[in-house]
Design a protein around this motif. Structure first.
Motif, PDB file in Angstrom:
ATOM      1  N   GLY A 154      16.047 -20.244  -0.175  1.00 32.08           N
ATOM      2  CA  GLY A 154      16.548 -20.789  -1.426  1.00 32.08           C
ATOM      3  C   GLY A 154      15.557 -20.679  -2.564  1.00 32.08           C
ATOM      4  O   GLY A 154      15.504 -21.556  -3.430  1.00 32.08           O
TER       5      GLY A 154
ATOM      6  N   GLU B  18      20.670  -9.738   0.022  1.00 30.88           N
ATOM      7  CA  GLU B  18      21.950 -10.159   0.593  1.00 30.88           C
ATOM      8  C   GLU B  18      21.776 -10.666   2.020  1.00 30.88           C
ATOM      9  O   GLU B  18      22.457 -11.615   2.440  1.00 30.88           O
ATOM     10  CB  GLU B  18      22.954  -9.004   0.545  1.00 30.88           C
ATOM     11  CG  GLU B  18      23.383  -8.588  -0.857  1.00 30.88           C
ATOM     12  CD  GLU B  18      24.129  -9.684  -1.610  1.00 30.88           C
ATOM     13  OE1 GLU B  18      24.737 -10.552  -0.954  1.00 30.88           O
ATOM     14  OE2 GLU B  18      24.085  -9.678  -2.860  1.00 30.88           O
TER      15      GLU B  18
ATOM     16  N   LEU C  65      20.550 -14.146   1.562  1.00 30.05           N
ATOM     17  CA  LEU C  65      21.635 -15.026   1.116  1.00 30.05           C
ATOM     18  C   LEU C  65      22.534 -15.442   2.279  1.00 30.05           C
ATOM     19  O   LEU C  65      22.956 -16.599   2.374  1.00 30.05           O
ATOM     20  CB  LEU C  65      22.491 -14.304   0.064  1.00 30.05           C
ATOM     21  CG  LEU C  65      22.065 -14.314  -1.399  1.00 30.05           C
ATOM     22  CD1 LEU C  65      23.198 -13.802  -2.263  1.00 30.05           C
ATOM     23  CD2 LEU C  65      21.627 -15.687  -1.862  1.00 30.05           C
ATOM     24  N   LYS C  66      22.824 -14.486   3.139  1.00 32.56           N
ATOM     25  CA  LYS C  66      23.682 -14.773   4.292  1.00 32.56           C
ATOM     26  C   LYS C  66      23.062 -15.856   5.162  1.00 32.56           C
ATOM     27  O   LYS C  66      23.750 -16.782   5.621  1.00 32.56           O
ATOM     28  CB  LYS C  66      23.908 -13.487   5.098  1.00 32.56           C
ATOM     29  CG  LYS C  66      24.887 -13.630   6.251  1.00 32.56           C
ATOM     30  CD  LYS C  66      25.114 -12.295   6.938  1.00 32.56           C
ATOM     31  CE  LYS C  66      26.111 -12.428   8.087  1.00 32.56           C
ATOM     32  NZ  LYS C  66      26.334 -11.115   8.760  1.00 32.56           N
ATOM     33  N   ARG C  67      21.759 -15.770   5.367  1.00 27.00           N
ATOM     34  CA  ARG C  67      21.061 -16.779   6.171  1.00 27.00           C
ATOM     35  C   ARG C  67      21.064 -18.127   5.460  1.00 27.00           C
ATOM     36  O   ARG C  67      21.234 -19.180   6.088  1.00 27.00           O
ATOM     37  CB  ARG C  67      19.635 -16.316   6.451  1.00 27.00           C
ATOM     38  CG  ARG C  67      19.546 -15.134   7.411  1.00 27.00           C
ATOM     39  CD  ARG C  67      18.137 -14.556   7.438  1.00 27.00           C
ATOM     40  NE  ARG C  67      17.132 -15.576   7.712  1.00 27.00           N
ATOM     41  CZ  ARG C  67      15.829 -15.400   7.498  1.00 27.00           C
ATOM     42  NH1 ARG C  67      15.388 -14.253   7.005  1.00 27.00           N
ATOM     43  NH2 ARG C  67      14.980 -16.374   7.780  1.00 27.00           N
ATOM     44  N   ALA C  68      20.850 -18.108   4.136  1.00 26.24           N
ATOM     45  CA  ALA C  68      20.828 -19.354   3.375  1.00 26.24           C
ATOM     46  C   ALA C  68      22.185 -20.054   3.446  1.00 26.24           C
ATOM     47  O   ALA C  68      22.267 -21.271   3.652  1.00 26.24           O
ATOM     48  CB  ALA C  68      20.451 -19.072   1.924  1.00 26.24           C
ATOM     49  N   LYS C  69      23.256 -19.281   3.284  1.00 25.15           N
ATOM     50  CA  LYS C  69      24.606 -19.850   3.357  1.00 25.15           C
ATOM     51  C   LYS C  69      24.859 -20.482   4.728  1.00 25.15           C
ATOM     52  O   LYS C  69      25.417 -21.577   4.830  1.00 25.15           O
ATOM     53  CB  LYS C  69      25.646 -18.762   3.082  1.00 25.15           C
ATOM     54  CG  LYS C  69      25.684 -18.268   1.646  1.00 25.15           C
ATOM     55  CD  LYS C  69      26.692 -17.134   1.500  1.00 25.15           C
ATOM     56  CE  LYS C  69      26.703 -16.581   0.086  1.00 25.15           C
ATOM     57  NZ  LYS C  69      27.637 -15.426  -0.045  1.00 25.15           N
ATOM     58  N   LYS C  70      24.458 -19.778   5.769  1.00 26.91           N
ATOM     59  CA  LYS C  70      24.661 -20.257   7.133  1.00 26.91           C
ATOM     60  C   LYS C  70      23.964 -21.585   7.362  1.00 26.91           C
ATOM     61  O   LYS C  70      24.475 -22.463   8.083  1.00 26.91           O
ATOM     62  CB  LYS C  70      24.158 -19.212   8.129  1.00 26.91           C
ATOM     63  CG  LYS C  70      24.344 -19.597   9.582  1.00 26.91           C
ATOM     64  CD  LYS C  70      23.838 -18.505  10.509  1.00 26.91           C
ATOM     65  CE  LYS C  70      24.006 -18.916  11.972  1.00 26.91           C
ATOM     66  NZ  LYS C  70      23.504 -17.844  12.894  1.00 26.91           N
TER      67      LYS C  70
ATOM     68  N   GLY D 295      23.164 -23.782   4.967  1.00 29.75           N
ATOM     69  CA  GLY D 295      23.461 -24.765   3.934  1.00 29.75           C
ATOM     70  C   GLY D 295      22.375 -24.937   2.898  1.00 29.75           C
ATOM     71  O   GLY D 295      22.228 -26.008   2.301  1.00 29.75           O
TER      72      GLY D 295
ATOM     73  N   LEU E 268      21.696 -21.499  -2.973  1.00 34.62           N
ATOM     74  CA  LEU E 268      21.474 -20.081  -3.250  1.00 34.62           C
ATOM     75  C   LEU E 268      20.769 -19.922  -4.588  1.00 34.62           C
ATOM     76  O   LEU E 268      21.086 -20.587  -5.564  1.00 34.62           O
ATOM     77  CB  LEU E 268      22.805 -19.336  -3.269  1.00 34.62           C
ATOM     78  CG  LEU E 268      23.705 -19.529  -2.039  1.00 34.62           C
ATOM     79  CD1 LEU E 268      24.949 -18.665  -2.163  1.00 34.62           C
ATOM     80  CD2 LEU E 268      22.949 -19.208  -0.753  1.00 34.62           C
TER      81      LEU E 268
ATOM     82  N   SER F 138      25.083  -9.570  -5.285  1.00 35.16           N
ATOM     83  CA  SER F 138      24.848 -10.709  -6.168  1.00 35.16           C
ATOM     84  C   SER F 138      23.590 -10.527  -7.008  1.00 35.16           C
ATOM     85  O   SER F 138      23.346 -11.303  -7.938  1.00 35.16           O
ATOM     86  CB  SER F 138      24.715 -11.999  -5.343  1.00 35.16           C
ATOM     87  OG  SER F 138      25.854 -12.210  -4.547  1.00 35.16           O
TER      88      SER F 138
END
Length: 349
Positions: A150, A172, A175-180, A182, A185, A238
């Motif tokens: 983050g 990207e 980002l995928k890891r960050a989304k997973k 929580g 971003l 993004s």
């Protein structure tokens, strides 16, 4: 309405100020700047431009600290001052803009571990510090890791389409890891230094006696930047392209309307506004194929323009990359290693 005001208020295009000098930052904010970009050279220039302004904070840095620890201490002073000026924008844009950049040691360009450790220290200074790393093979895991944690990241020393794609893909993944997990971003800004690429290619053209139209050489940086932008848009990335090192208004006007974030020096801000450019979007216009064909006579342009022009291991070997890394190191980072320990710089604090 001035051109820059029109650009930032009526199109998708935004811009940041490229300098850490406080008076310039204040003026740029009035003109619509959304953040501030710096590097070791600009940090040194900020200190030299107004030593008295920085004296109270610099006096807190022990004189026996030298080398990288001293540079980090100086960068922290400059970065926090700039970040403070843009904190309101950071909050208003919900962390999309309003950052100040802090660049890692240029001599770490091939060292993933050192870049990551230094970047994490920078990020701890303030929420709106974005960590700036060179786009080398060793930096790709750093980009991913920062994004996963983050932390906003800026990838600099991009001179090719292949670098932009690699940096975007690394971001990207993060980002995928960050989304997973929580984790909030944060953005990624991919610097494309078109002006420096133009200058480098003109040297290559002259040295090798390549016959191309001189005016076509001025399109190289824009061609690479525009192609990088379109590919990232097609891939749904993004990450935002950040054109920097502009040498004339043509580096800005031909990409007006793009979802980009330009980095503009005070000189360029004044130039663009004074030229009274037509307030028109041009990003969807095509570059004449004859220009591209002419530029492709130059091998170094092929490396920059073609999607597979370079592999990650080639990034650090690109001539313009080495030239710019050296400039950042020897005219920015190294002078900062002892800044404030000499009689000349001590007179201010």
């Amino acid at each position: 309405m001035k051109y820059l005001e029109w650009l930032s208020s009526k199109t998708q295009t935004k811009w940041w100020h490229d300098s850490a000098i406080p008076s310039e930052i204040d003026e740029a904010i009035q003109l619509g700047a959304m953040g501030v970009t710096t590097n070791p050279i600009l940090t040194f220039k900020a200190l030299e431009a107004d030593p008295a302004y920085w004296a109270p904070e610099l006096a807190k840095i022990p004189g026996n600290i030298v080398g990288t620890p001293r540079v980090e201490a100086l960068l922290k002073v400059i970065a926090l001052a700039a970040a403070g000026k843009f904190r309101a924008i950071f909050d208003e844009t919900k962390a999309r803009h309003g950052y100040a950049l802090a660049q890692v040691n240029p001599s770490y360009a091939g060292n993933t571990k050192e870049m990551l450790e230094q970047g994490l220290r920078y990020a701890s200074w303030a929420e709106n510090i974005a960590v700036k790393v060179p786009t080398t093979k060793a930096a790709l895991p750093v980009i991913e890791e920062l994004a996963a944690k983050g932390i906003a990241v800026c990838t600099t020393l991009n001179f090719s389409v292949s670098q932009a794609i690699a940096a975007s893909q690394a971001y990207e993944r993060g980002l995928k890891r960050a989304k997973k997990n929580g984790i909030p971003l944060r953005p990624c800004f991919i610097v494309q230094q078109g002006g420096r690429l133009d200058e480098y290619l003109m040297d290559v053209i002259e040295d090798n006696g390549v016959s191309i139209e001189k005016e076509n050489g001025l399109w190289a940086g824009n061609a690479v930047c525009r192609r990088s932008y379109r590919i990232l848009q097609e891939q749904g990335s993004s990450a935002l392209i950040m054109p920097a090192g502009l040498r004339g208004s043509h580096h800005l006007s031909v990409m007006a309307g793009a979802k980009m974030v330009f980095s503009l020096q005070a000189r360029m801000q004044h130039l663009v506004n004074s030229e009274d450019l037509p307030q028109e979007e041009h990003i969807n216009e095509e570059i004449d194929e004859k220009i591209i064909k002419d530029l492709l006579k130059v091998n170094e342009f092929e490396r920059a323009y073609k999607i597979e022009g370079q592999r990650p291991g080639d990034f650090i070997t690109f001539g313009v990359m080495q030239r710019t890394l050296s400039q950042f190191l020897w005219t920015g980072w190294v002078p900062l290693e002892t800044y404030g320990t000499t009689e000349k710089s001590q007179r201010w604090f």
